[in-house]
Design a protein around this motif. Sequence first.
Motif, PDB file in Angstrom:
ATOM      1  N   UNK A  90       0.835  -1.206   0.000  1.00 16.50           N
ATOM      2  CA  UNK A  90       0.000   0.000   0.000  1.00 16.50           C
ATOM      3  C   UNK A  90       0.874   1.262   0.000  1.00 16.50           C
ATOM      4  N   UNK A  91       2.021   1.182   0.620  1.00 23.51           N
ATOM      5  CA  UNK A  91       2.953   2.319   0.685  1.00 23.51           C
ATOM      6  C   UNK A  91       3.777   2.468  -0.594  1.00 23.51           C
ATOM      7  N   UNK A  92       3.672   1.490  -1.500  1.00 23.72           N
ATOM      8  CA  UNK A  92       4.503   1.429  -2.707  1.00 23.72           C
ATOM      9  C   UNK A  92       5.983   1.314  -2.354  1.00 23.72           C
ATOM     10  N   UNK A  93       6.264   0.608  -1.273  1.00 21.97           N
ATOM     11  CA  UNK A  93       7.644   0.259  -0.932  1.00 21.97           C
ATOM     12  C   UNK A  93       7.975  -0.984  -1.745  1.00 21.97           C
ATOM     13  N   UNK A  94       8.965  -0.908  -2.608  1.00 20.08           N
ATOM     14  CA  UNK A  94       9.208  -1.972  -3.570  1.00 20.08           C
ATOM     15  C   UNK A  94      10.132  -3.047  -3.019  1.00 20.08           C
ATOM     16  N   UNK A  95       9.834  -3.479  -1.801  1.00 17.93           N
ATOM     17  CA  UNK A  95      10.549  -4.590  -1.176  1.00 17.93           C
ATOM     18  C   UNK A  95       9.559  -5.298  -0.254  1.00 17.93           C
ATOM     19  N   UNK A  96       9.851  -6.530   0.069  1.00 20.65           N
ATOM     20  CA  UNK A  96       9.010  -7.290   0.991  1.00 20.65           C
ATOM     21  C   UNK A  96       9.695  -7.401   2.345  1.00 20.65           C
ATOM     22  N   UNK A  97       8.939  -7.910   3.282  1.00 15.10           N
ATOM     23  CA  UNK A  97       9.466  -8.181   4.620  1.00 15.10           C
ATOM     24  C   UNK A  97      10.649  -9.157   4.540  1.00 15.10           C
ATOM     25  N   UNK A  98      10.513 -10.235   3.763  1.00 20.62           N
ATOM     26  CA  UNK A  98      11.572 -11.234   3.655  1.00 20.62           C
ATOM     27  C   UNK A  98      12.813 -10.662   2.982  1.00 20.62           C
ATOM     28  N   UNK A  99      12.625  -9.806   1.988  1.00 18.58           N
ATOM     29  CA  UNK A  99      13.775  -9.174   1.339  1.00 18.58           C
ATOM     30  C   UNK A  99      14.507  -8.250   2.305  1.00 18.58           C
TER      31      UNK A  99
END
Length: 481
Positions: free
Chosen positions: A310-319
Amino acid sequence: MEKIIDENKQGETLVIDKKEGNQRKLFIESYGCAMNFSDSEIVASILSEQGFNTTQTLEEADLVLVNTCSIRDKAEQTVRKRLQEYNAVKRINPKMKVGVLGCMAERLKTKFLDEEKIVDLVVGPDAYKDLPNLLAEVEEGRDAINVILSKEETYGDISPVRLNTNGITAFVSITRGCDNMCTFCVVPFTRGRERSRDPQSIIEEVNDLWSKGFREITLLGQNVDSYLWYGGGLKKDFNNASDLQKATAVNFAKLLELCAKAQPKMRIRFSTSNPQDFTMDVIETMAKYDNICKHIHLPVQSGSDRILKEMNRLHTREEYFEIIDNIKRLIPECSISVDLIAGFPTETEEDHQDTLSLMEYVKYNFGYMFTYSERPGTLAGRKMEDDVPEKIKKRRLSEIIQLERKYSAMNTRSHLNKTVEVLIEKASKKSDLEWSGRTSDNTVAVFPKEHYKVGDFVNVLITDCTSATLIGKAVGYSKNN
């Protein structure tokens, strides 16, 4: 330039550049991020060529400038209150001119001239070189405004006037603007597209700072990991670069190495990083050079994959966890700090628990934590309802802060009975008999002054600590002194 020794309101000794022959006085205040403080030094340099030296006394100023922040509503309200205080002084000194610089100027544009009758000029972050022309307009009795964003301006040709400096630490700007378009952030709209500064001009500034006695620099950018120099131009146009340009391009890891090798005894810090652009070669370069400080500010904003999207942060928690694991594997002594937002639109209790569990995994040394503040003009402001009640936001923020303090205190205690290198920056706030400085991992340390002085690299044996401050005794100079 001559150097004047002065004291600020906190009693700290400052080294202030003054240009001989300048008759007019500039009072400049900065709010918000380190980039704004760095920009103010560029502004002071430009205006020094127009006959202005800086002053710390508002009442004697011919020109008052406030460099503003739009990242949160509270920051804007602080500036508005400060403008009212300027107004009271201006009634006594009607010749005084007042201007608004930076991100608020870019966001509000002409509204500032209409709403704040005290304001004479409005200048966006890419228009500081136009200040002489704008001041000429003001002196003719006209309001002046330039908020045009640039695709090229990096101010790489401006040698900053160091403001309110201890003469030991300094900012060096390496990028401007941001391309990431996080939905909560106003920066791409107030600072424009991302562009990088010529590495040669950066190294020249680093060398100049060392020659003037500075011992630590912080490389600054909205997203330093996106630094990419291939001869000029926007980062987004790199794909169109020639084969030669691509082959000789300088990325952030290479720039870090260039700085570290240029001045092997100067400490190098950097801020801010973005997980989606943070690469292994940066970690490897930090591990290779002792003078690159072992601290990384790596904002995550949320521990929930759904909210990150939703924030358009282009990474995941696992990354993000993979980056953290690599840092701790290659640089086990490295401290990690964070930015976190509580109560982003649609955030559930499960999302919040994901953030707390992420914090448990990383065990941050310190952080900057806030409740969500809707910013006009951002995608979240336009398309998302600010639907998390304020009471819930505050409760979640309190839980985040409590957990951060737990691990901050734990990390501080881990220094006990160890000898650490400290760069002396100033006298301790609590005692004139003690020095204060920071370790490589950005922890504050205090110790008796003895014969040491500001700018010395000192080995300090840590014998005690508070939750955030190390207490010790100097055991000699470090090898970098």
